[in-house]
Design an enzyme around this catalytic site. Structure first.
Site, PDB file in Angstrom:
ATOM      1  CG  HIS A  54      -0.375  -0.379   2.510  1.00  0.00           C
ATOM      2  ND1 HIS A  54       0.705   0.255   3.065  1.00  0.00           N
ATOM      3  CD2 HIS A  54      -0.714  -1.369   3.378  1.00  0.00           C
ATOM      4  CE1 HIS A  54       0.982  -0.312   4.227  1.00  0.00           C
ATOM      5  NE2 HIS A  54       0.153  -1.320   4.437  1.00  0.00           N
TER       6      HIS A  54
HETATM    7  P1  TYD Z   1      -2.238  -3.808   7.385  1.00  0.00           P
HETATM    8  O1  TYD Z   1      -2.247  -2.384   6.933  1.00  0.00           O
HETATM    9  O2  TYD Z   1      -2.710  -4.854   6.434  1.00  0.00           O
HETATM   10  O3  TYD Z   1      -0.779  -4.186   7.912  1.00  0.00           O
HETATM   11  P2  TYD Z   1       0.567  -4.277   7.045  1.00  0.00           P
HETATM   12  O4  TYD Z   1       0.581  -3.074   6.173  1.00  0.00           O
HETATM   13  O5  TYD Z   1       1.626  -4.235   8.067  1.00  0.00           O
HETATM   14  O6  TYD Z   1       0.573  -5.558   6.306  1.00  0.00           O
HETATM   15  O7  TYD Z   1      -3.062  -3.867   8.734  1.00  0.00           O
HETATM   16  C1  TYD Z   1      -3.561  -5.089   9.269  1.00  0.00           C
HETATM   17  C2  TYD Z   1      -4.778  -4.778  10.127  1.00  0.00           C
HETATM   18  O8  TYD Z   1      -4.441  -3.942  11.235  1.00  0.00           O
HETATM   19  C3  TYD Z   1      -5.865  -4.049   9.345  1.00  0.00           C
HETATM   20  O9  TYD Z   1      -7.125  -4.562   9.763  1.00  0.00           O
HETATM   21  C4  TYD Z   1      -5.750  -2.613   9.794  1.00  0.00           C
HETATM   22  C5  TYD Z   1      -5.195  -2.735  11.199  1.00  0.00           C
HETATM   23  N1  TYD Z   1      -4.318  -1.612  11.582  1.00  0.00           N
HETATM   24  C6  TYD Z   1      -4.756  -0.675  12.502  1.00  0.00           C
HETATM   25  O10 TYD Z   1      -5.884  -0.755  13.024  1.00  0.00           O
HETATM   26  N2  TYD Z   1      -3.912   0.347  12.856  1.00  0.00           N
HETATM   27  C7  TYD Z   1      -2.689   0.478  12.307  1.00  0.00           C
HETATM   28  O11 TYD Z   1      -1.936   1.440  12.644  1.00  0.00           O
HETATM   29  C8  TYD Z   1      -2.241  -0.488  11.344  1.00  0.00           C
HETATM   30  C9  TYD Z   1      -0.869  -0.375  10.705  1.00  0.00           C
HETATM   31  C10 TYD Z   1      -3.090  -1.510  11.010  1.00  0.00           C
END
Ligand code: TYD
Length: 137
Positions: A54
């Site tokens: 992302h």
């Molecule tokens: P995600 O963005 O997929 O993590 P990564 O980019 O590390 O692979 O996030 C996984 C889950 O956690 C998603 O449901 C969103 C939640 N999340 C939060 O609630 N707060 C945050 O600061 C982050 C990074 C994720």
């Protein structure tokens, strides 16, 4: 066209350690170029997992493998680079609007992430084609 070199930066934090062990201090606005509003950390991801995938409209990040190693692929729609995070004193600073993928996590990887923004799912761009349209227009 934004240059990837100007959108990312490798940070090298000083070690304030002594004979008792290492100590690394990361202060907002000093060691990292923003005030810290959020921290999260990723561990227990297997070597074959790819995380991230992302870009963020507003969030900037500093990524630190405080334990173990991982790789981060950064991409601005024109250039890509792969950075290995392999020491606790190394930080990878990413400005907003950079696409990132984290992978190759070692079993002991603890990837600490600092950000200038609270979590807001609305500022995440998770579709790569949409991202390319955004940065190439
Ligand atoms: P995600 O963005 O997929 O993590 P990564 O980019 O590390 O692979 O996030 C996984 C889950 O956690 C998603 O449901 C969103 C939640 N999340 C939060 O609630 N707060 C945050 O600061 C982050 C990074 C994720």
């Amino acid at each position: 066209m934004a240059k990837l070199d100007e959108q990312i930066q490798i940070l090298d934090f000083p070690d304030l350690g002594d004979e008792r062990g290492n100590l690394v201090v990361v202060e907002g606005g000093i060691a990292v170029p923003f005030d810290i509003r959020r921290i999260f950390y990723i561990y227990g991801s297997d070597a074959e997992v790819i995380r991230g995938c992302h870009a963020n409209l507003r969030s900037e990040f500093v990524m630190i493998n405080v334990s173990g190693t991982s790789r981060v692929k950064v991409d601005n729609g024109h250039e890509t680079r792969i950075i290995e995070l392999n020491r606790p004193r190394m930080g990878l600073y990413l400005k907003s609007n950079v696409w990132k993928e984290m992978y190759d996590f070692s079993p002991d990887s603890v990837l600490l992430v600092l950000s200038n923004e609270h979590y807001d799912p609305e500022e995440y761009v998770r579709d790569y084609q949409e991202y390319l349209k955004m940065v190439r227009k």
